[in-house]
Motif scaffolding. Structure first.
Motif, PDB file in Angstrom:
ATOM      1  N   GLN A  48       0.799  -1.152   0.055  1.00 28.69           N
ATOM      2  CA  GLN A  48       0.011   0.145  -0.031  1.00 28.69           C
ATOM      3  C   GLN A  48       0.723   1.153  -0.027  1.00 28.69           C
ATOM      4  OE1 GLN A  48      -2.787  -0.449   3.337  1.00 28.69           O
ATOM      5  NE2 GLN A  48      -4.324   0.137   1.834  1.00 28.69           N
ATOM      6  N   ASN A  84      -3.504   5.626  -8.985  1.00 27.94           N
ATOM      7  CA  ASN A  84      -4.325   5.826  -7.577  1.00 27.94           C
ATOM      8  C   ASN A  84      -5.365   4.845  -7.860  1.00 27.94           C
ATOM      9  OD1 ASN A  84      -5.332   7.735  -5.412  1.00 27.94           O
ATOM     10  ND2 ASN A  84      -7.071   7.852  -6.815  1.00 27.94           N
ATOM     11  N   TYR A  85      -6.074   4.358  -9.006  1.00 32.28           N
ATOM     12  CA  TYR A  85      -6.859   3.276  -9.074  1.00 32.28           C
ATOM     13  C   TYR A  85      -6.126   2.078  -8.647  1.00 32.28           C
ATOM     14  CZ  TYR A  85      -9.597  -0.032 -11.623  1.00 32.28           C
ATOM     15  OH  TYR A  85     -10.550  -1.333 -11.872  1.00 32.28           O
ATOM     16  N   TYR A  87      -4.103   1.496  -6.315  1.00 35.37           N
ATOM     17  CA  TYR A  87      -4.098   1.619  -4.915  1.00 35.37           C
ATOM     18  C   TYR A  87      -5.474   1.474  -4.364  1.00 35.37           C
ATOM     19  CZ  TYR A  87      -3.846   4.323  -0.232  1.00 35.37           C
ATOM     20  OH  TYR A  87      -4.061   4.557   0.889  1.00 35.37           O
ATOM     21  N   GLU A  88      -6.608   2.013  -4.874  1.00 34.69           N
ATOM     22  CA  GLU A  88      -7.892   1.996  -4.380  1.00 34.69           C
ATOM     23  C   GLU A  88      -8.187   0.447  -4.432  1.00 34.69           C
ATOM     24  OE1 GLU A  88     -10.945   4.634  -5.698  1.00 34.69           O
ATOM     25  OE2 GLU A  88      -9.378   6.062  -6.062  1.00 34.69           O
ATOM     26  N   GLU A  89      -8.009  -0.171  -5.597  1.00 34.49           N
ATOM     27  CA  GLU A  89      -8.463  -1.597  -5.894  1.00 34.49           C
ATOM     28  C   GLU A  89      -7.522  -2.410  -4.946  1.00 34.49           C
ATOM     29  OE1 GLU A  89     -10.761  -2.774  -7.739  1.00 34.49           O
ATOM     30  OE2 GLU A  89     -11.437  -0.701  -7.727  1.00 34.49           O
ATOM     31  N   SER A  91      -6.485  -1.970  -2.061  1.00 36.84           N
ATOM     32  CA  SER A  91      -6.748  -1.685  -0.602  1.00 36.84           C
ATOM     33  C   SER A  91      -8.248  -2.441  -0.260  1.00 36.84           C
ATOM     34  CB  SER A  91      -7.037   0.045  -0.365  1.00 36.84           C
ATOM     35  OG  SER A  91      -5.954   0.470  -0.533  1.00 36.84           O
ATOM     36  N   LYS A  92      -8.983  -2.085  -1.613  1.00 35.63           N
ATOM     37  CA  LYS A  92     -10.355  -2.980  -1.395  1.00 35.63           C
ATOM     38  C   LYS A  92     -10.136  -4.530  -1.295  1.00 35.63           C
ATOM     39  CE  LYS A  92     -13.114   0.611  -3.803  1.00 35.63           C
ATOM     40  NZ  LYS A  92     -13.719   0.942  -4.991  1.00 35.63           N
ATOM     41  N   TYR A  98      -8.551   3.091   2.325  1.00 37.71           N
ATOM     42  CA  TYR A  98      -8.012   3.957   1.231  1.00 37.71           C
ATOM     43  C   TYR A  98      -7.994   5.406   1.907  1.00 37.71           C
ATOM     44  CZ  TYR A  98      -7.980   7.158  -2.729  1.00 37.71           C
ATOM     45  OH  TYR A  98      -7.814   7.993  -3.437  1.00 37.71           O
ATOM     46  N   PRO A 100      -7.278   8.887   1.052  1.00 41.20           N
ATOM     47  CA  PRO A 100      -6.776  10.062   0.242  1.00 41.20           C
ATOM     48  C   PRO A 100      -5.770  11.058   0.442  1.00 41.20           C
ATOM     49  CG  PRO A 100      -9.293   9.811   0.024  1.00 41.20           C
ATOM     50  CD  PRO A 100      -8.730   9.155   1.212  1.00 41.20           C
TER      51      PRO A 100
END
Length: 106
Positions: A48, A84-85, A87-89, A91-92, A98, A100
């Motif tokens: 992460q 960023n995409y 990172y979000e995915e 994390s999920k 996540y 910001p």
């Protein structure tokens, strides 16, 4: 305890919280996570942080090129969005928060 209908779980028993509820039993000793579980969680955290650094790196590059080179600016902006995409995915996928604020360039 967070409701199952809530999309986001913050605070106690929320994202990145390692607490869990157990029924009280006199004389019970709590178990510790195994070394393997701790190592796995550490690797997830490190991944992460690497993804966050990627977002910040490309966002900073985009800002650098903003008024100097429109072509490079667009390229860096797209890269920042892609990181960023990811990172979000990531994390999920790993049931992590996540944040910001961690990807902002100050």
């Amino acid at each position: 305890v967070p409701s199952k209908n809530n999309k986001w779980f913050n605070g106690l028993l929320g994202f990145n919280c390692r607490h869990y509820l157990v029924k009280y039993t006199p004389g019970r000793a709590f178990t510790k996570a195994s070394q393997a579980v701790e190592e796995k969680q550490y690797k997830i955290t490190q991944a992460q942080r690497a993804l966050e650094r990627g977002v910040r790196r490309w966002t900073a590059k985009a800002e650098m090129y903003k008024n100097a080179d429109p072509k490079q600016y667009e390229r860096a902006k797209k890269k920042a969005e892609w990181w960023n995409y990811r990172y979000e995915e990531y994390s999920k996928k790993h049931h992590r928060a996540y944040y910001p604020s961690r990807v902002q360039v100050l």
